[in-house]
Design a protein around this motif. Structure first.
Motif, mmCIF file in Angstrom:
data_model
loop_
_atom_site.group_PDB
_atom_site.id
_atom_site.type_symbol
_atom_site.label_atom_id
_atom_site.label_comp_id
_atom_site.label_asym_id
_atom_site.label_seq_id
_atom_site.Cartn_x
_atom_site.Cartn_y
_atom_site.Cartn_z
ATOM 1 N N LYS A 66 -30.845 -6.913 63.922
ATOM 2 C CA LYS A 66 -31.257 -6.877 62.513
ATOM 3 C C LYS A 66 -30.156 -7.525 61.679
ATOM 4 C CE LYS A 66 -31.380 -2.505 62.832
ATOM 5 N NZ LYS A 66 -31.402 -1.299 63.493
ATOM 6 N N LEU A 68 -28.985 -6.500 59.017
ATOM 7 C CA LEU A 68 -28.112 -5.446 58.517
ATOM 8 C C LEU A 68 -26.913 -5.242 59.445
ATOM 9 C CD1 LEU A 68 -27.532 -3.219 56.436
ATOM 10 C CD2 LEU A 68 -29.023 -1.715 57.780
ATOM 11 N N ASP A 69 -27.129 -5.315 60.750
ATOM 12 C CA ASP A 69 -26.039 -5.130 61.709
ATOM 13 C C ASP A 69 -24.949 -6.188 61.507
ATOM 14 O OD1 ASP A 69 -27.608 -3.085 62.720
ATOM 15 O OD2 ASP A 69 -28.216 -4.191 64.519
ATOM 16 N N SER A 124 -27.863 2.320 57.422
ATOM 17 C CA SER A 124 -28.515 2.051 58.718
ATOM 18 C C SER A 124 -28.839 3.337 59.472
ATOM 19 C CB SER A 124 -27.661 1.118 59.582
ATOM 20 O OG SER A 124 -26.561 1.798 60.154
ATOM 21 N N SER A 127 -31.773 5.245 56.891
ATOM 22 C CA SER A 127 -33.007 4.548 56.535
ATOM 23 C C SER A 127 -34.188 4.851 57.482
ATOM 24 C CB SER A 127 -32.794 3.035 56.434
ATOM 25 O OG SER A 127 -32.411 2.495 57.675
#
Length: 130
Positions: A66, A68-69, A124, A127
């Motif tokens: 992702k 986000l990572d 993370s 969510s």
């Protein structure tokens, strides 16, 4: 070069350098820096080591599947670079009587990136609950 590899690589580099800089501060700089500057230098080393460990843990635990990572890892990598290394430069330049004042604003920008990285990591985790 993949994000997992880069995260692990930077974690290892930051950890290695934190040990070297910590020894350098404890031995070579002890008599050259004021107690206040030495304390600041040690703060840079501590934060660098903390985030080296975090990067290694993330590199082995996040899938980096992702965006986000990658954002989390980037915040920690660049935040550590700006925060800790600007502190080192400020302390060493002050010890020489030539303080690099332009680096003053760099330290809080690095700190802000570290805070954002921790906030994104928290996000993370929570969510999926919503």
């Amino acid at each position: 070069m993949g994000t997992i590899f880069l995260t692990q690589l930077m974690g290892a580099i930051y950890g290695l350098l934190a040990v070297i800089f910590g020894a350098f501060g404890a031995h070579a700089l002890k008599k050259k820096l004021t107690p206040e500057l030495l304390h600041s230098f040690e703060t840079g080393v501590k934060y660098q080591m903390y985030h080296a460990i975090v990067l290694l843990v993330l590199g082995f635990n996040l899938g980096f599947d992702k965006p986000l990572d990658s954002a989390i890892a980037s915040c920690f990598i660049f935040g550590t670079l700006l925060f800790s290394f600007s502190i080192y430069a400020l302390c060493l330049s002050a010890a020489k009587g030539e303080k690099l004042r332009f680096l003053g604003p760099v330290t809080p920008i690095g700190g802000l990136l570290l805070v954002v990285g921790w906030g994104l990591l928290l996000y993370s985790f929570v969510s999926p609950l919503f």
